[in-house]
Design a protein around this motif. Sequence first.
Motif, mmCIF file in Angstrom:
data_model
loop_
_atom_site.group_PDB
_atom_site.id
_atom_site.type_symbol
_atom_site.label_atom_id
_atom_site.label_comp_id
_atom_site.label_asym_id
_atom_site.label_seq_id
_atom_site.Cartn_x
_atom_site.Cartn_y
_atom_site.Cartn_z
ATOM 1 N N UNK A 1 3.616 -23.293 49.280
ATOM 2 C CA UNK A 1 4.286 -24.030 48.219
ATOM 3 C C UNK A 1 5.596 -23.321 47.885
ATOM 4 N N UNK A 2 6.630 -24.105 47.671
ATOM 5 C CA UNK A 2 7.935 -23.557 47.311
ATOM 6 C C UNK A 2 7.869 -22.984 45.894
ATOM 7 N N UNK A 3 8.716 -21.991 45.579
ATOM 8 C CA UNK A 3 8.665 -21.376 44.248
ATOM 9 C C UNK A 3 9.237 -22.246 43.127
ATOM 10 N N UNK A 4 9.956 -23.307 43.466
ATOM 11 C CA UNK A 4 10.463 -24.239 42.463
ATOM 12 C C UNK A 4 9.689 -25.540 42.603
ATOM 13 N N UNK A 5 9.017 -25.951 41.524
ATOM 14 C CA UNK A 5 8.141 -27.113 41.570
ATOM 15 C C UNK A 5 8.478 -28.041 40.411
ATOM 16 N N UNK A 6 8.503 -29.336 40.697
ATOM 17 C CA UNK A 6 8.667 -30.353 39.666
ATOM 18 C C UNK A 6 7.387 -31.174 39.637
ATOM 19 N N UNK A 7 6.782 -31.257 38.461
ATOM 20 C CA UNK A 7 5.642 -32.134 38.247
ATOM 21 C C UNK A 7 6.231 -33.382 37.599
ATOM 22 N N UNK A 8 6.344 -34.451 38.382
ATOM 23 C CA UNK A 8 7.038 -35.661 37.937
ATOM 24 C C UNK A 8 6.030 -36.730 37.536
ATOM 25 N N UNK A 98 22.558 -23.069 37.445
ATOM 26 C CA UNK A 98 23.381 -21.926 37.859
ATOM 27 C C UNK A 98 22.530 -20.668 37.988
ATOM 28 N N UNK A 99 21.633 -20.444 37.024
ATOM 29 C CA UNK A 99 20.757 -19.265 37.082
ATOM 30 C C UNK A 99 19.843 -19.319 38.299
ATOM 31 N N UNK A 103 19.741 -16.712 41.782
ATOM 32 C CA UNK A 103 18.572 -15.936 42.211
ATOM 33 C C UNK A 103 18.269 -16.289 43.661
ATOM 34 N N UNK A 104 18.887 -15.554 44.564
ATOM 35 C CA UNK A 104 18.736 -15.842 45.984
ATOM 36 C C UNK A 104 17.369 -15.434 46.517
ATOM 37 N N UNK A 105 16.714 -14.497 45.814
ATOM 38 C CA UNK A 105 15.382 -14.109 46.265
ATOM 39 C C UNK A 105 14.383 -15.225 45.965
ATOM 40 N N UNK A 106 13.315 -15.236 46.699
ATOM 41 C CA UNK A 106 12.309 -16.280 46.531
ATOM 42 C C UNK A 106 11.232 -15.860 45.529
ATOM 43 N N UNK A 107 11.529 -14.887 44.663
ATOM 44 C CA UNK A 107 10.534 -14.414 43.709
ATOM 45 C C UNK A 107 10.593 -15.164 42.383
ATOM 46 N N UNK A 108 11.627 -15.929 42.152
ATOM 47 C CA UNK A 108 11.733 -16.694 40.917
ATOM 48 C C UNK A 108 10.863 -17.937 41.041
ATOM 49 N N UNK A 109 9.831 -17.997 40.208
ATOM 50 C CA UNK A 109 8.913 -19.129 40.213
ATOM 51 C C UNK A 109 9.159 -19.928 38.945
ATOM 52 N N UNK A 110 9.433 -21.207 39.108
ATOM 53 C CA UNK A 110 9.663 -22.078 37.953
ATOM 54 C C UNK A 110 9.013 -23.427 38.221
ATOM 55 N N UNK A 111 8.247 -23.885 37.234
ATOM 56 C CA UNK A 111 7.605 -25.192 37.315
ATOM 57 C C UNK A 111 8.155 -26.032 36.169
ATOM 58 N N UNK A 112 8.671 -27.205 36.509
ATOM 59 C CA UNK A 112 9.270 -28.116 35.540
ATOM 60 C C UNK A 112 8.389 -29.346 35.416
ATOM 61 N N UNK A 113 7.922 -29.626 34.195
ATOM 62 C CA UNK A 113 7.103 -30.802 33.927
ATOM 63 C C UNK A 113 7.996 -31.835 33.259
#
Length: 160
Positions: A1-8, A98-99, A103-113
Amino acid sequence: MKPLVVIAGPNGAGPGERDVMMHRAMAALEQLGVENPTRIDVPAKGTGGDDSSDGTMRVGVQEIVPALQSGSLFGGADGVLVVDADALLKAEAEVIAELLGLSSDQETVAVFVASGSIPAPLGTFLRKGGETIKVARITERSASEWLGQAARERGCLLYT
């Protein structure tokens, strides 16, 4: 799973859809190795929370800046859960995009609902670099499945 996720979810999601969306968001964070995410509850547009001290981000949303900039001190993945991301203002979406871009590393995990579209340029950024999990509207046909699952989670019995 990618570290950026959108729950739409569907526009105007009701309590059932919101419950499913939150369960899927927590499951995604768990799958990505995040135990205690920083939760950002985006205030609705036009509410009393539109007064920001710097003119770009509302008080409730400002917490996302240090959450996205800081890494974990213990090597684990830090995570951010943004609830009601469709209510972000354009300026807030620009700062968050922009933020995330910095963050070019893949350690930033963000989930957007979101129960609607996420404002540009953040929405565009997430479509290109993130993963989208869709939650369908609960209809009369699908309500029994959702109700059965909710009852099992709460230890209730349903008799038909």
